[in-house]
Every structure is written in structure tokens, then in C-alpha cells.
Design a protein around this motif. Structure first.
Motif, PDB file in Angstrom:
ATOM      1  N   LEU A  58     -20.880   1.795  46.680  1.00 19.55           N
ATOM      2  CA  LEU A  58     -20.619   1.065  45.442  1.00 19.55           C
ATOM      3  C   LEU A  58     -21.354  -0.266  45.467  1.00 19.55           C
ATOM      4  N   VAL A  59     -21.524  -0.867  44.302  1.00 23.16           N
ATOM      5  CA  VAL A  59     -22.123  -2.197  44.228  1.00 23.16           C
ATOM      6  C   VAL A  59     -21.115  -3.166  43.621  1.00 23.16           C
ATOM      7  N   LYS A  60     -21.037  -4.326  44.233  1.00 25.99           N
ATOM      8  CA  LYS A  60     -20.145  -5.385  43.766  1.00 25.99           C
ATOM      9  C   LYS A  60     -21.018  -6.431  43.081  1.00 25.99           C
ATOM     10  N   GLN A  61     -20.616  -6.816  41.873  1.00 26.84           N
ATOM     11  CA  GLN A  61     -21.386  -7.812  41.134  1.00 26.84           C
ATOM     12  C   GLN A  61     -20.496  -8.540  40.133  1.00 26.84           C
ATOM     13  N   TYR A  62     -20.978  -9.677  39.693  1.00 26.39           N
ATOM     14  CA  TYR A  62     -20.255 -10.434  38.679  1.00 26.39           C
ATOM     15  C   TYR A  62     -20.728  -9.945  37.319  1.00 26.39           C
ATOM     16  N   ARG A  63     -19.786  -9.684  36.418  1.00 27.74           N
ATOM     17  CA  ARG A  63     -20.104  -9.235  35.066  1.00 27.74           C
ATOM     18  C   ARG A  63     -19.649 -10.304  34.084  1.00 27.74           C
ATOM     19  N   LYS A  64     -20.598 -10.980  33.486  1.00 22.41           N
ATOM     20  CA  LYS A  64     -20.301 -12.082  32.575  1.00 22.41           C
ATOM     21  C   LYS A  64     -19.484 -11.623  31.362  1.00 22.41           C
ATOM     22  N   ILE A  66     -17.067  -9.715  31.119  1.00 21.22           N
ATOM     23  CA  ILE A  66     -15.627  -9.719  31.406  1.00 21.22           C
ATOM     24  C   ILE A  66     -15.225 -10.911  32.277  1.00 21.22           C
ATOM     25  N   ASP A  67     -16.193 -11.757  32.620  1.00 20.37           N
ATOM     26  CA  ASP A  67     -15.975 -12.953  33.434  1.00 20.37           C
ATOM     27  C   ASP A  67     -15.202 -12.666  34.721  1.00 20.37           C
ATOM     28  N   GLN A  68     -15.634 -11.610  35.416  1.00 19.82           N
ATOM     29  CA  GLN A  68     -15.019 -11.297  36.702  1.00 19.82           C
ATOM     30  C   GLN A  68     -15.913 -10.382  37.523  1.00 19.82           C
ATOM     31  N   ILE A  69     -15.548 -10.214  38.768  1.00 22.20           N
ATOM     32  CA  ILE A  69     -16.258  -9.320  39.668  1.00 22.20           C
ATOM     33  C   ILE A  69     -15.920  -7.888  39.279  1.00 22.20           C
ATOM     34  N   SER A  70     -16.919  -7.043  39.363  1.00 23.28           N
ATOM     35  CA  SER A  70     -16.736  -5.628  39.083  1.00 23.28           C
ATOM     36  C   SER A  70     -17.366  -4.832  40.220  1.00 23.28           C
ATOM     37  N   LEU A 162     -10.196  -4.004  40.596  1.00 24.16           N
ATOM     38  CA  LEU A 162     -11.575  -4.387  40.879  1.00 24.16           C
ATOM     39  C   LEU A 162     -12.576  -3.319  40.464  1.00 24.16           C
ATOM     40  N   LEU A 163     -12.098  -2.129  40.221  1.00 27.87           N
ATOM     41  CA  LEU A 163     -12.945  -1.007  39.847  1.00 27.87           C
ATOM     42  C   LEU A 163     -12.424  -0.521  38.498  1.00 27.87           C
ATOM     43  N   ARG A 164     -13.090  -0.968  37.408  1.00 28.82           N
ATOM     44  CA  ARG A 164     -12.550  -0.719  36.080  1.00 28.82           C
ATOM     45  C   ARG A 164     -13.545  -0.232  35.029  1.00 28.82           C
ATOM     46  N   ASP A 165     -14.854  -0.258  35.341  1.00 28.19           N
ATOM     47  CA  ASP A 165     -15.773   0.159  34.286  1.00 28.19           C
ATOM     48  C   ASP A 165     -15.720   1.670  34.119  1.00 28.19           C
ATOM     49  N   SER A 166     -16.019   2.152  32.930  1.00 26.16           N
ATOM     50  CA  SER A 166     -15.786   3.555  32.584  1.00 26.16           C
ATOM     51  C   SER A 166     -16.532   4.542  33.479  1.00 26.16           C
TER      52      SER A 166
END
Length: 186
Positions: A58-64, A66-70, A162-166
């Protein structure tokens, strides 16, 4: 009932590098008129890369937005030079993780949120991974951290929010279905 909306007028509000924002005046099947706000989006591909130990990269990154880490499966937009989604998936796996895969299979494709965008996403599974000798560079605006997660760890990340994108939630349920198939076949 006729399920069709005739476009009367289409106005581009903004065109960026990735998206275009359009407002369309449409005629509904009953003759009434309505406005549709649409985000035009390039196609994309995502990868479920499984290690030889059966863990998911998996990749961890900041997503502006949603203003949080994804924490997500590797993915990206189809370039104009990509001939198809598989080529996009292979490139994105290498760019984001430094890995290539010997085995690839198509999993599914879907519109991410057809209520307001035409983004079309293809998902592939990659196995028999190996590190690329001279991997493609990440995009200039990407800051990623790799995470390798077991099935239980991935679900723990989901439950922690922390894992929420579709696409990644889909990946988790796909993984769960694969595990069920294995258990049912025993």
C-alpha cells in the motif's frame, strides 16, 4: 420510462490538468429542465500488488481533498501514451512502489462516483513481484511511503479510518472474497 437526459447547453467552468468542471442544462424525460454539475476526469488504473508472502503493498500519502493521511493501493491516471489500463497499472506500480510484476490479471472496472464524475477506474492484481533495477520516478508532486500489510493489518487500518478511499476499500473486500473462496474450496 425513458431514461435519458438531453443536453441543451454545456458550459465549461474550469479546465485543469486532471479535471474539467462542467455545468450542463438538461431536458429530463418528463420535459422539465435541470442543471447537472459534472467533473470530467481522465481514466485511471489501480493495482492490488501482493508479495510472495501474500501481503498487500500500500502507499501512504496526504490527500488535500480530505485534509488527512490516506492509505491506498497504488493507482494513477492514464497517460496519453498509455495504450490501455493495464499499461497504466504497470507504470503506476513501478512509479509508486519501485516494483514490477511477472503476473497480472484484470479484476474489475467501474465508475468511481457517477453521480457527479465520469472517472472510470480499472483494477488489476499483480503477483510475483520483483524490484525494478532502475524504477520509474514518482510524480514530482507525490510524497509516498510504502506499507506492506498482512490481511489482518489491512483490516486494522480500515477500522482505524486510515484506509477509506473507494478503490482500496474495494481491494479489501476483493481480498476477503479471495480468502473465502480458498476456505470454501478446502
Amino acid at each position: 420510462m425513458l431514461f435519458y437526459e438531453e443536453t441543451i447547453k454545456s458550459t465549461s467552468i474550469y479546465k485543469g490538468n486532471i479535471t474539467e468542471y462542467v455545468v450542463e442544462d438538461v431536458k429530463l424525460p418528463d420535459g422539465k429542465q435541470a442543471k447537472r454539475e459534472i467533473v470530467r476526469h481522465d481514466s485511471a488504473a489501480a493495482v492490488l500488488p501482493f508479495t510472495k508472502d501474500g501481503e498487500l503493498i500500500l502507499v501512504k500519502q496526504y490527500r488535500k481533498a480530505i485534509d488527512q493521511i490516506s492509505i491506498e493501493i497504488p493507482a494513477g491516471l492514464q497517460d496519453k501514451t498509455d495504450k490501455d489500463g493495464m499499461e497504466t497499472a504497470k507504470r503506476e506500480l513501478e512509479e509508486e512502489t519501485g516494483y514490477k510484476a511477472k503476473k497480472w490479471s484484470f479484476v474489475t472496472s467501474f465508475y468511481s462516483t457517477p453521480g457527479f464524475t465520469d472517472e472510470f477506474l480499472e483494477i488489476y492484481e499483480a503477483t510475483d513481484l520483483y524490484l525494478a533495477e532502475d524504477p520509474l520516478s514518482q510524480d514530482e508532486d507525490e510524497n509516498l511511503e510504502l506499507i506492506t500489510a498482512s490481511y489482518e493489518q489491512a483490516w486494522d487500518l480500515y477500522h482505524k479510518g486510515l484506509l477509506r478511499d473507494s478503490k482500496t476499500v474495494f481491494a479489501l473486500f476483493y481480498w476477503k472474497m479471495k480468502k473465502l473462496d480458498i476456505k470454501l474450496g478446502e
